[in-house]
Design an enzyme around this catalytic site. Structure first.
Site, PDB file in Angstrom:
ATOM      1  N   SER A  52      37.989  51.743  38.084  1.00  0.00           N
ATOM      2  CA  SER A  52      38.018  52.904  37.191  1.00  0.00           C
ATOM      3  C   SER A  52      38.265  54.177  38.002  1.00  0.00           C
ATOM      4  O   SER A  52      38.546  55.236  37.428  1.00  0.00           O
ATOM      5  CB  SER A  52      36.719  53.020  36.390  1.00  0.00           C
ATOM      6  OG  SER A  52      35.591  52.894  37.242  1.00  0.00           O
ATOM      7  N   ASP A  90      35.529  46.484  43.402  1.00  0.00           N
ATOM      8  CA  ASP A  90      36.532  45.796  42.575  1.00  0.00           C
ATOM      9  C   ASP A  90      37.753  45.392  43.392  1.00  0.00           C
ATOM     10  O   ASP A  90      38.294  46.217  44.153  1.00  0.00           O
ATOM     11  CB  ASP A  90      37.024  46.738  41.464  1.00  0.00           C
ATOM     12  CG  ASP A  90      36.313  46.518  40.150  1.00  0.00           C
ATOM     13  OD1 ASP A  90      35.780  45.412  39.923  1.00  0.00           O
ATOM     14  OD2 ASP A  90      36.288  47.462  39.336  1.00  0.00           O
ATOM     15  N   LYS A 120      34.118  42.252  43.056  1.00  0.00           N
ATOM     16  CA  LYS A 120      34.188  41.880  41.635  1.00  0.00           C
ATOM     17  C   LYS A 120      35.653  41.641  41.293  1.00  0.00           C
ATOM     18  O   LYS A 120      36.529  42.345  41.806  1.00  0.00           O
ATOM     19  CB  LYS A 120      33.610  42.991  40.743  1.00  0.00           C
ATOM     20  CG  LYS A 120      33.765  42.720  39.238  1.00  0.00           C
ATOM     21  CD  LYS A 120      32.894  43.624  38.395  1.00  0.00           C
ATOM     22  CE  LYS A 120      33.484  44.975  38.071  1.00  0.00           C
ATOM     23  NZ  LYS A 120      34.786  44.962  37.359  1.00  0.00           N
ATOM     24  N   GLU A 122      38.288  40.331  37.753  1.00  0.00           N
ATOM     25  CA  GLU A 122      38.354  40.106  36.309  1.00  0.00           C
ATOM     26  C   GLU A 122      38.967  38.742  36.003  1.00  0.00           C
ATOM     27  O   GLU A 122      39.903  38.316  36.677  1.00  0.00           O
ATOM     28  CB  GLU A 122      39.200  41.202  35.643  1.00  0.00           C
ATOM     29  CG  GLU A 122      38.602  42.587  35.791  1.00  0.00           C
ATOM     30  CD  GLU A 122      39.438  43.675  35.089  1.00  0.00           C
ATOM     31  OE1 GLU A 122      40.418  43.347  34.386  1.00  0.00           O
ATOM     32  OE2 GLU A 122      39.087  44.859  35.255  1.00  0.00           O
ATOM     33  N   GLU A 189      32.022  43.207  29.297  1.00  0.00           N
ATOM     34  CA  GLU A 189      32.418  44.528  28.807  1.00  0.00           C
ATOM     35  C   GLU A 189      32.830  44.474  27.341  1.00  0.00           C
ATOM     36  O   GLU A 189      33.657  43.646  26.939  1.00  0.00           O
ATOM     37  CB  GLU A 189      33.583  45.056  29.682  1.00  0.00           C
ATOM     38  CG  GLU A 189      34.044  46.447  29.264  1.00  0.00           C
ATOM     39  CD  GLU A 189      34.903  47.158  30.306  1.00  0.00           C
ATOM     40  OE1 GLU A 189      35.044  46.641  31.443  1.00  0.00           O
ATOM     41  OE2 GLU A 189      35.429  48.237  29.987  1.00  0.00           O
TER      42      GLU A 189
HETATM   43  O1  KIV Z   1      35.934  49.661  37.141  1.00  0.00           O
HETATM   44  C1  KIV Z   1      34.870  49.797  36.525  1.00  0.00           C
HETATM   45  O2  KIV Z   1      34.312  50.900  36.434  1.00  0.00           O
HETATM   46  C2  KIV Z   1      34.280  48.625  35.900  1.00  0.00           C
HETATM   47  C3  KIV Z   1      33.099  48.843  35.011  1.00  0.00           C
HETATM   48  C4  KIV Z   1      33.538  49.373  33.704  1.00  0.00           C
HETATM   49  C5  KIV Z   1      32.285  47.617  34.866  1.00  0.00           C
HETATM   50  O3  KIV Z   1      34.748  47.541  36.059  1.00  0.00           O
END
Ligand code: KIV
Length: 271
Positions: A52, A90, A120, A122, A189
């Protein structure tokens, strides 16, 4: 030589114990040293260096443009700040979807160059090989199901996911597969609260929700949203704790006025 650290670090095992003890897990995003310092000092359990950053730091419409190098830069700044919390980063779009070797290389760069504590990514079944390969290298992996913003052009909208029975069943099945593959935690989410609770009950690893209701094991919000730095984003799940946009704007307006009117600097503010 042993290295002693006064502050007890949160680990993936701490999160597992928190789920077992019914203690809710707190997670917020952060992307820079100064904000991460404050959030860690406040006692947050997990900081997510989310992709994000593409939206709130770089001003892109989606999370797709951010690169692995840019994620590593943000993660390095956050890691320097954090004394207590677990820091998860991420894997950005395009850094793991190719194959499991590419995914492992990206995860290793994040661990090595940023000093992150885990990554993390997806997706469900389609990323299971990558999840297994990354974990086999000793890197903790957090899964992410439901609304997966990196697939926005496939879905076309940011509306609530898995409202229909078939999609809900698929989500539960993917959550179980991610747990079996070795994920230490899962983000859900924007899905119905009842489904969030069902997944949290079905798997043993902690489930952290954003718009997934109160029946999951913890909550995550994007820091810029919960502090009210972003203005035109008001989904139902968002609770704003400050209106920093208005406060920063008012402070800036006052500063401009003070300089223009020669009120700043005054006698005491100069040498
Ligand atoms: O990138 C992010 O901020 C996220 C959250 C919304 C969990 O993946």
């Amino acid at each position: 030589m042993s290295v002693h650290n006064e502050t007890k670090r949160i680990t993936t095992h701490t999160l597992q114990s928190m789920k077992q003890n019914g203690e809710k897990i707190t997670m917020l995003t952060a992307y820079d040293y100064s904000m991460a310092t404050i959030i860690d000092d406040a006692g947050i359990d997990v900081i997510l260096v989310g992709d994000s950053a593409s939206n709130v730091m770089a001003g892109h419409e989606t999370t797709l443009p951010i690169t692995l190098d840019q994620m590593i830069y943000h993660a390095q700044s956050v890691i320097r700040a954090c004394k207590r919390c677990l820091v998860i980063v991420d894997l950005p779009f395009g850094s793991y979807q190719g194959n499991s070797k590419e995914a492992l290389n990206s995860a290793i760069r994040i661990m090595k160059e940023a000093g992150a504590h885990g990554i993390k990514l997806e997706g469900g079944e389609e990323v299971i090989d990558s999840v297994k390969r990354i974990i086999s290298a000793g890197v903790p992996v957090m899964g992410h199901l439901g609304l997966t913003p990196q697939s926005i052009y496939k879905f076309g909208t940011y509306t609530v996911r898995a409202k229909e029975e078939a999609e809900a069943e698929m989500l539960i099945s993917n959550a179980i597969k991610l747990e079996e593959a070795g994920c230490f935690s899962l983000v859900l989410e924007k899905i119905p609260a009842a489904l969030g609770a069902k997944v949290a009950a079905a798997i043993k690893i902690p489930v952290i929700g954003i718009g997934a209701g109160g029946g999951v094991d913890g909550q995550v919000l994007v820091m810029h949203d919960m502090l009210g730095i972003t203005k035109n984003f008001s989904p139902r799940f968002l609770r704003r704790y400050l209106n920093l946009y208005d406060e920063i704007k008012a402070a800036t307006e006052q500063y401009i006025k003070d300089v223009k009117t020669k009120d700043f600097p005054n006698e005491k503010e100069q040498y």
